[in-house]
Write an enzyme that holds these catalytic residues in place. Structure first.
Site, PDB file in Angstrom:
ATOM      1  N   CYS A 291       0.827  -1.207   0.000  1.00  0.00           N
ATOM      2  CA  CYS A 291       0.000   0.000   0.000  1.00  0.00           C
ATOM      3  C   CYS A 291       0.861   1.257   0.000  1.00  0.00           C
ATOM      4  CB  CYS A 291      -0.938   0.007   1.214  1.00  0.00           C
ATOM      5  SG  CYS A 291      -0.082  -0.021   2.810  1.00  0.00           S
TER       6      CYS A 291
ATOM      7  N   GLU B 149      -1.877   1.125  -4.823  1.00  0.00           N
ATOM      8  CA  GLU B 149      -1.639  -0.226  -4.323  1.00  0.00           C
ATOM      9  C   GLU B 149      -0.934  -1.020  -5.415  1.00  0.00           C
ATOM     10  OE1 GLU B 149      -3.144  -2.851  -0.902  1.00  0.00           O
ATOM     11  OE2 GLU B 149      -3.369  -0.717  -1.286  1.00  0.00           O
TER      12      GLU B 149
END
Length: 360
Positions: A318, A352
């Site tokens: 992330c 992401e």
């Protein structure tokens, strides 16, 4: 493009810009073509938190601008369709009841693709039986589960979770998602991530080690590609949800250990013994693959070195900055075989990424 522009052209431009940034940030590596998994342009967020603002006799959901000034939220296009349906109906109930409205501080929504919703009302006051009775009437009227929170207090009207259904390569998986626990906010993109991970590990064989497994989000679909799966997670609520989800989906080749990645690394190296691993015989496992989905801080140096022992690495990140730092070490021993951009958070700078690595 503005943050309020949810047109197809606006979305494609922001996704193009995000991809260009990722290509630039990872230019030092020899990457295959980056696979891009877009989001829906609207109604993609399954959960959201709103502060509430009281002005005289009116309460509104609010967010804050860069100057920390509140502005009322009358619609939330990025939120799920169900969330948008519930928001005005709940607000009408709040404004019609001083008991619900008084000292209400925040409202959290958790929704699913299959039509379930959980609403948490957070207060700066103790909650009474009278409040609970009112919340029960709202549950029946809006057909949602409701939780009340205040300092050292948590009142359940009925359930503290929803059940989400994820469709992955022709199969549905059911997930318990508990209030205040981490879940992937963009369910559609999450399904893309799960399918990508399964497709890219089909031929690995052997056993899988997963660190930071959460509620078993990746664990469940990945288990079909391996003889056995050992997954670790430190948060008690997430471990309990993972165990629930394993049973709910009738999967029999997964074991969960409640411990941090650092602790498990020590156990693998024989540095320490842990009672929490007494039900696991590490010698029974023949790991071919490790799956990591670390927090924003990325992998610590010791865990990074642990990953390098495995033939195959699946890395979900992330935070591209810490992913890049980790890859500088991991690519000393491994080659990047696949790289993906998952647009979990459209109209933001967040990206992401997924990386498949194979030992040289």
């Amino acid at each position: 493009m503005t943050v309020n522009d949810f047109s197809a052209a606006s979305y494609q431009q922001q996704l193009h810009d995000k991809l260009s940034r990722i290509q630039k940030d990872f230019a030092e590596f020899s990457l295959p073509e980056i696979q891009v998994y877009p989001s829906a342009e609207k109604h993609y967020r399954m959960r959201a938190e709103f502060r509430v603002w009281h002005q005289q006799d009116v309460t509104n959901y609010v967010m804050f601008d860069e100057a920390k000034r509140p502005y009322a939220i009358h619609e939330f296009p990025v939120g799920s369709a169900l969330m948008n349906q519930l928001m005005p109906n709940l607000l009408a109930e709040i404004n019609a009841s001083e008991l619900l409205r008084h000292k209400l501080y925040q409202v959290d929504f958790l929704t699913t693709q299959r039509g379930e919703a959980l609403i948490t009302l957070i207060y700066h006051k103790p909650l009474t039986d009278e409040w609970l009775a009112k919340a029960k009437s709202i549950k029946q009227k809006l057909d949602v589960d409701i939780i009340g929170r205040s300092r050292k207090q948590r009142l359940l009207v009925e359930r503290d979770h929803v059940i989400e259904r994820m469709h992955v390569l022709g199969r549905d998986y059911l997930y318990q998602q508990v209030e205040a626990s981490f879940t992937q906010p963009n369910a559609g993109v999450c399904e893309s991530m799960l399918s990508w991970a399964v497709n890219n590990s089909k031929n690995n064989g052997g056993d899988l080690l997963e660190l930071y497994c959460g509620n078993g989000n990746f664990t469940l679909p990945l288990s079909q590609n391996f003889s056995k799966v050992l997954a670790t997670e430190v948060a008690k609520t997430s471990v309990e949800s993972a165990q629930f989800n394993i049973a709910k989906n009738n999967i029999e080749n997964i074991q969960i250990a409640r411990m941090s990645s650092e602790e498990f690394s020590q156990a693998m190296d024989g540095v320490r013994e842990f009672n929490r691993l007494r039900h696991v015989n590490l010698a029974d496992y023949h790991f071919s693959t490790i799956f990591v989905d670390p927090p924003r801080a990325g992998l610590d140096p010791h865990t990074t070195s642990i990953t390098q022992r495995f033939d195959n690495i699946i890395y979900i990140s992330c935070n591209p900055a810490t992913l890049r730092e980790n890859l500088r070490t991991i690519t000393e021993t491994h080659t990047i075989k696949a790289f993906a951009l998952f647009d979990q958070f459209p109209y933001t700078h967040h990206a992401e990424c997924g990386v498949i690595l194979q030992k040289k």
